[in-house]
Design a protein around this motif. Sequence first.
Motif, mmCIF file in Angstrom:
data_model
loop_
_atom_site.group_PDB
_atom_site.id
_atom_site.type_symbol
_atom_site.label_atom_id
_atom_site.label_comp_id
_atom_site.label_asym_id
_atom_site.label_seq_id
_atom_site.Cartn_x
_atom_site.Cartn_y
_atom_site.Cartn_z
ATOM 1 N N LEU A 1 0.839 -1.212 0.000
ATOM 2 C CA LEU A 1 0.000 0.000 0.000
ATOM 3 C C LEU A 1 0.872 1.260 0.000
ATOM 4 O O LEU A 1 0.530 2.269 -0.614
ATOM 5 C CB LEU A 1 -0.952 0.009 1.202
ATOM 6 C CG LEU A 1 -1.984 -1.141 1.237
ATOM 7 C CD1 LEU A 1 -2.927 -0.999 2.426
ATOM 8 C CD2 LEU A 1 -2.791 -1.241 -0.060
ATOM 9 N N GLU A 2 1.998 1.175 0.669
ATOM 10 C CA GLU A 2 2.902 2.337 0.724
ATOM 11 C C GLU A 2 3.427 2.748 -0.639
ATOM 12 O O GLU A 2 3.810 3.889 -0.857
ATOM 13 C CB GLU A 2 4.103 1.981 1.599
ATOM 14 C CG GLU A 2 3.868 2.184 3.063
ATOM 15 C CD GLU A 2 5.182 2.346 3.787
ATOM 16 O OE1 GLU A 2 6.102 1.572 3.460
ATOM 17 O OE2 GLU A 2 5.265 3.240 4.655
ATOM 18 N N ARG A 3 3.451 1.793 -1.565
ATOM 19 C CA ARG A 3 4.009 2.089 -2.892
ATOM 20 C C ARG A 3 2.981 2.710 -3.829
ATOM 21 O O ARG A 3 3.308 3.125 -4.933
ATOM 22 C CB ARG A 3 4.493 0.795 -3.561
ATOM 23 C CG ARG A 3 5.646 0.107 -2.865
ATOM 24 C CD ARG A 3 5.913 -1.226 -3.559
ATOM 25 N NE ARG A 3 6.944 -2.003 -2.915
ATOM 26 C CZ ARG A 3 8.241 -1.979 -3.238
ATOM 27 N NH1 ARG A 3 8.661 -1.204 -4.216
ATOM 28 N NH2 ARG A 3 9.119 -2.719 -2.605
ATOM 29 N N LEU A 4 1.705 2.706 -3.412
ATOM 30 C CA LEU A 4 0.626 3.016 -4.356
ATOM 31 C C LEU A 4 0.348 4.491 -4.570
ATOM 32 O O LEU A 4 0.492 5.308 -3.661
ATOM 33 C CB LEU A 4 -0.694 2.406 -3.860
ATOM 34 C CG LEU A 4 -0.776 0.898 -3.752
ATOM 35 C CD1 LEU A 4 -2.162 0.501 -3.270
ATOM 36 C CD2 LEU A 4 -0.479 0.246 -5.099
ATOM 37 N N ASP A 5 -0.100 4.788 -5.756
ATOM 38 C CA ASP A 5 -0.656 6.096 -6.071
ATOM 39 C C ASP A 5 -1.709 5.877 -7.143
ATOM 40 O O ASP A 5 -1.738 4.818 -7.769
ATOM 41 C CB ASP A 5 0.436 7.044 -6.569
ATOM 42 C CG ASP A 5 0.223 8.436 -5.984
ATOM 43 O OD1 ASP A 5 -0.946 8.871 -5.938
ATOM 44 O OD2 ASP A 5 1.225 9.058 -5.564
ATOM 45 N N TYR A 6 -2.548 6.855 -7.384
ATOM 46 C CA TYR A 6 -3.596 6.697 -8.386
ATOM 47 C C TYR A 6 -3.813 8.018 -9.103
ATOM 48 O O TYR A 6 -3.773 9.079 -8.495
ATOM 49 C CB TYR A 6 -4.907 6.256 -7.726
ATOM 50 C CG TYR A 6 -5.994 5.976 -8.737
ATOM 51 C CD1 TYR A 6 -6.071 4.748 -9.384
ATOM 52 C CD2 TYR A 6 -6.932 6.957 -9.076
ATOM 53 C CE1 TYR A 6 -7.050 4.494 -10.337
ATOM 54 C CE2 TYR A 6 -7.914 6.704 -10.030
ATOM 55 C CZ TYR A 6 -7.966 5.469 -10.659
ATOM 56 O OH TYR A 6 -8.924 5.226 -11.602
ATOM 57 N N GLN A 7 -4.014 7.928 -10.416
ATOM 58 C CA GLN A 7 -4.281 9.133 -11.206
ATOM 59 C C GLN A 7 -5.309 8.754 -12.269
ATOM 60 O O GLN A 7 -5.014 7.929 -13.137
ATOM 61 C CB GLN A 7 -2.970 9.580 -11.874
ATOM 62 C CG GLN A 7 -3.097 10.735 -12.822
ATOM 63 C CD GLN A 7 -3.329 12.049 -12.089
ATOM 64 O OE1 GLN A 7 -2.661 12.339 -11.104
ATOM 65 N NE2 GLN A 7 -4.289 12.828 -12.560
ATOM 66 N N PRO A 8 -6.522 9.334 -12.219
ATOM 67 C CA PRO A 8 -7.501 8.977 -13.248
ATOM 68 C C PRO A 8 -7.034 9.470 -14.612
ATOM 69 O O PRO A 8 -6.427 10.544 -14.705
ATOM 70 C CB PRO A 8 -8.783 9.706 -12.821
ATOM 71 C CG PRO A 8 -8.424 10.576 -11.673
ATOM 72 C CD PRO A 8 -7.022 10.332 -11.257
ATOM 73 N N ALA A 9 -7.303 8.707 -15.644
ATOM 74 C CA ALA A 9 -6.948 9.146 -17.005
ATOM 75 C C ALA A 9 -7.689 8.286 -18.008
ATOM 76 O O ALA A 9 -8.103 7.165 -17.716
ATOM 77 C CB ALA A 9 -5.446 9.016 -17.249
ATOM 78 N N SER A 10 -7.846 8.867 -19.184
ATOM 79 C CA SER A 10 -8.478 8.136 -20.264
ATOM 80 C C SER A 10 -7.719 8.485 -21.539
ATOM 81 O O SER A 10 -7.447 9.664 -21.809
ATOM 82 C CB SER A 10 -9.943 8.572 -20.331
ATOM 83 O OG SER A 10 -10.471 8.167 -21.553
ATOM 84 N N ALA A 11 -7.385 7.452 -22.318
ATOM 85 C CA ALA A 11 -6.521 7.668 -23.489
ATOM 86 C C ALA A 11 -7.137 8.660 -24.473
ATOM 87 O O ALA A 11 -6.417 9.302 -25.233
ATOM 88 C CB ALA A 11 -6.259 6.336 -24.180
ATOM 89 N N ASP A 12 -8.464 8.785 -24.469
ATOM 90 C CA ASP A 12 -9.078 9.720 -25.433
ATOM 91 C C ASP A 12 -9.314 11.113 -24.842
ATOM 92 O O ASP A 12 -9.997 11.939 -25.438
ATOM 93 C CB ASP A 12 -10.378 9.127 -26.007
ATOM 94 C CG ASP A 12 -11.283 8.556 -24.934
ATOM 95 O OD1 ASP A 12 -11.105 8.943 -23.753
ATOM 96 O OD2 ASP A 12 -12.147 7.719 -25.273
ATOM 97 N N ASP A 13 -8.736 11.376 -23.698
ATOM 98 C CA ASP A 13 -8.874 12.709 -23.102
ATOM 99 C C ASP A 13 -7.471 13.240 -22.818
ATOM 100 O O ASP A 13 -6.804 12.835 -21.857
ATOM 101 C CB ASP A 13 -9.708 12.575 -21.812
ATOM 102 C CG ASP A 13 -9.710 13.855 -20.995
ATOM 103 O OD1 ASP A 13 -9.150 14.871 -21.454
ATOM 104 O OD2 ASP A 13 -10.255 13.821 -19.873
ATOM 105 N N ASP A 14 -7.007 14.130 -23.686
ATOM 106 C CA ASP A 14 -5.606 14.528 -23.632
ATOM 107 C C ASP A 14 -5.233 15.228 -22.324
ATOM 108 O O ASP A 14 -4.127 15.047 -21.819
ATOM 109 C CB ASP A 14 -5.245 15.405 -24.832
ATOM 110 C CG ASP A 14 -3.735 15.516 -24.939
ATOM 111 O OD1 ASP A 14 -3.081 14.451 -25.016
ATOM 112 O OD2 ASP A 14 -3.215 16.644 -24.892
ATOM 113 N N ALA A 15 -6.172 16.029 -21.784
ATOM 114 C CA ALA A 15 -5.847 16.737 -20.542
ATOM 115 C C ALA A 15 -5.561 15.722 -19.429
ATOM 116 O O ALA A 15 -4.621 15.892 -18.640
ATOM 117 C CB ALA A 15 -7.017 17.643 -20.155
ATOM 118 N N SER A 16 -6.358 14.641 -19.405
ATOM 119 C CA SER A 16 -6.136 13.638 -18.349
ATOM 120 C C SER A 16 -4.805 12.919 -18.585
ATOM 121 O O SER A 16 -4.099 12.566 -17.628
ATOM 122 C CB SER A 16 -7.295 12.641 -18.295
ATOM 123 O OG SER A 16 -7.261 11.764 -19.412
#
Length: 489
Positions: free
Chosen positions: A82-97
């Motif tokens: 768990l200490e190693r984890l991070d999360y970032q939402p993204a979608s390949a068809d949304d360049d800003a993400s």
Amino acid sequence: MTQATPASLLTVFGATGDLARRMLLPSLYGLQAENLLPDGMQILGTARSELDRESFAQLVADSIAAFIPATQRNDRALHGLLERLDYQPASADDDASMAALAATVDRLRHGDVLYHMSTAPKFYGPACHALAAHGVAGPGTRVMLEKPIGKDLASAIAINDSVAQSFDEERVYRVDHYLGKEGVQNLIALRFGNALFEPLWNARHIEQVQITVGETVGVEGRGDYYDDSGALRDMLQNHLLQLLCLVAMEPPARFDPTAVRNEKIKVLRSLRAIDRSNVATESVIGQYTAGASDGVAVPGYADELGRASRTETFVALRAHVDNWRWSGVPFYLRTGKRLPSRSTEIYIQFRKVPYSIFGGPAATDMQPNGLLIKLQPEERIELDLMSKTPGLDRNGLRLSQVALDLDFHQEFANARKRIAYERLYLDALEGNGTLFVRRDETEAAWQWVDAIAGGWREAGMVPKPYPAGTWGPSATVSLVDRLGHAWRE
Ligand code: BG6
């Protein structure tokens, strides 16, 4: 070629998906528990879902609780993961993400980066382009691609071309999770770690080879994907052909990515075409109807799907590797859903003794030797030999077939049963592509499989029904019987 160093960041696309929860996250846990993850390596999950770090950590903890047996869980390992984890939402068809994802990658990395695409394949190219456009796909990065790479040769080429614009081939790791299975690597160890087999491993001494991957499950809610794919594309194009390659290939000079894959591609290119001209005699396709699986009544495929379909849930082929080593030896391949047992095995039947010195009853007792390499559910190697049946018999001695049996779960009782992805992650994180599939292999496999699928279409072949819980349509028996062979049941 730049030397790969252990990844400092693993970025998993599709990190909230089914594969991630069942296999990928539990595998990372397994590596963490044995201190096999690179020191300081971070794991960045990404998917469309707008999760924060805490809720992703919760999803990971829940997956570990659901898919790792309680006896193998401990708080220290979970905490370490768990200490190693991070999360970032993204979608390949949304360049800003994707820009935001790239910024996070940049912030977390302090060396090599491994991306793992566990999404729908149509996103592989766009995601790779976005990573490149935002400056995080250069040297020191590599990408793992899940199967299926396309649904035919043309779509596979399109995906491979698209990914190749951002990652050169040396940095692309195509997953066939069968190659991560302990039993599959053991097949390599068996062939090339023993002097015993190689002199016999050819058409002079081998009569036939059978590769079976049987599953008892149906399509398990994946109907839409599966109906578009079928047993040929879902299983045979990849898993069974990889097993065939490992059985049939010449000894590689080294156990390294280039040497091993150079030998596998030669096998794929030596496969005799099965097409319109011979598809009716060289293949059998089936679709399961209602029946019983593990003693429980189950509906047929069309009922599960909710509509009639011409997709095959079973395929059996008689393949030939047209080269000096294998000329004339049939390689029977079969796989299907709702078969009587979950079993993956390779059976090698040797030729009969050239001449029998035994007359009387022993002459009819005589069976050819066989080598069974069982990969699933248990890992076992069995060598079938003829032996004298104990006793006194006035009519001459009697023979019985006996099995020399090596059960790896007993032999290596302390070894934990691993998930295939543990091996694959370990290797990809360290930059070793030996157990991954090279572009030319995928494409050669598609080319061969396309001719078969095209042959079925042109010949108007449709799947024959088989009741769930049986070994496919009865024509499967004739496929081997025609050359005097029988399936090993
Ligand atoms: C996958 C297929 O590649 O392999 C599935 O898409 C199949 O349909 C699965 O069930 C089988 O894998 P295993 O490891 O359970 O033999």
